[in-house]
Design an enzyme around this catalytic site. Structure first.
Site, short mmCIF file in Angstrom:
data_model
loop_
_atom_site.label_atom_id
_atom_site.label_comp_id
_atom_site.label_asym_id
_atom_site.label_seq_id
_atom_site.Cartn_x
_atom_site.Cartn_y
_atom_site.Cartn_z
N GLY A 33 -5.67 4.43 -19.12
CA GLY A 33 -6.35 5.66 -18.73
C GLY A 33 -7.78 5.37 -18.33
N GLN A 50 -16.47 6.48 -16.17
CA GLN A 50 -16.43 5.08 -16.61
C GLN A 50 -16.68 4.09 -15.47
OE1 GLN A 50 -12.55 5.75 -18.90
NE2 GLN A 50 -13.53 4.13 -20.05
N CYS A 109 -10.76 1.63 -25.59
CA CYS A 109 -11.43 2.24 -24.44
C CYS A 109 -11.99 1.12 -23.57
CB CYS A 109 -12.57 3.14 -24.93
SG CYS A 109 -13.45 3.96 -23.60
N LEU A 110 -11.78 1.23 -22.24
CA LEU A 110 -12.28 0.18 -21.35
C LEU A 110 -13.80 0.09 -21.37
CD1 LEU A 110 -9.87 0.60 -18.29
CD2 LEU A 110 -9.79 -1.11 -20.12
N HIS A 143 -8.28 11.79 -24.98
CA HIS A 143 -9.32 10.76 -24.94
C HIS A 143 -10.06 10.82 -23.60
CE1 HIS A 143 -10.51 6.30 -25.55
NE2 HIS A 143 -10.88 6.57 -24.32
N GLU A 144 -9.31 10.97 -22.49
CA GLU A 144 -9.94 10.96 -21.17
C GLU A 144 -10.72 12.26 -20.91
OE1 GLU A 144 -10.12 8.19 -19.89
OE2 GLU A 144 -8.46 7.22 -20.93
N HIS A 170 -14.05 12.01 -22.32
CA HIS A 170 -15.00 11.29 -21.45
C HIS A 170 -15.71 12.23 -20.48
CE1 HIS A 170 -14.69 7.02 -22.28
NE2 HIS A 170 -13.38 7.01 -22.21
NI NI Z 1 -12.03 5.58 -22.90
#
Ligand code: NI
Length: 172
Positions: A46, A51, A94-95, A136-137, A140
């Protein structure tokens, strides 16, 4: 299509609240395709536009495993319209916080309303990993990270570690 640089903790960009998409323009389509390419390259399941430094309410998700056929979903202006009272614990990563994983408790099921890339309104009910991932997204898009759901001690510890690493990299 292009692979974009990921914004990494503790970059303040990650705390920005993203703005809604007003119209599905060629720029938004290009953004979604760059996001998918960046997400697959990472690899991750995701990604939110912030990000890659774009404060716009676009999310990409693909839960297919590495060796499976790709099943990308692009969510424009996603909104949670319902959450279950039942909760679920999932390990999250998380990236933007590479190689850090912790268990997070969230509603087990959610309904999500969003626009697809054709500008059509869609609604899905998600459970399991998809429910965790979309929550989660969407966090963000509101400047919230999964570490905000952890204890203060854990959050401070990981934030310090990444701040130190960022200082080392900028000094190198
Ligand atoms: Ni994340």
């Amino acid at each position: 299509m292009a692979i974009r640089d990921l914004v990494i903790l503790p970059d303040a960009v990650l705390r920005q609240v993203s703005a809604p998409v007003e119209a599905i323009t060629p720029e938004i389509k290009a953004l979604a395709s760059d996001m998918l390419e960046t997400m697959y390259d990472a690899p991750g399941i995701g990604l939110a536009a912030i990000q890659i430094g774009v404060p716009t309410r676009v999310v990409t998700i693909d839960l297919a495993k590495q060796d499976e056929e790709k099943t990308p979903i692009v969510f424009i202006n996603p909104e949670i319209t319902w959450s279950s009272e039942e909760m679920n614990v999932h390990e999250e990563g998380c990236l933007s916080i590479p190689e850090y994983y912790e268990e997070v408790e969230r509603p087990a099921r959610v309904k999500i309303r969003y626009l697809d890339l054709d500008g059509k309104e869609q609604e899905i009910e998600a459970d399991g990993l998809l429910a965790t991932c979309i929550q989660h997204e969407i966090d963000h898009l509101n400047g919230v990270l999964f570490i905000d759901h952890l204890s203060r001690l854990k959050r401070e510890r990981v934030t310090k570690r990444f701040a130190k690493q960022a200082r080392r990299e900028s000094a190198a």
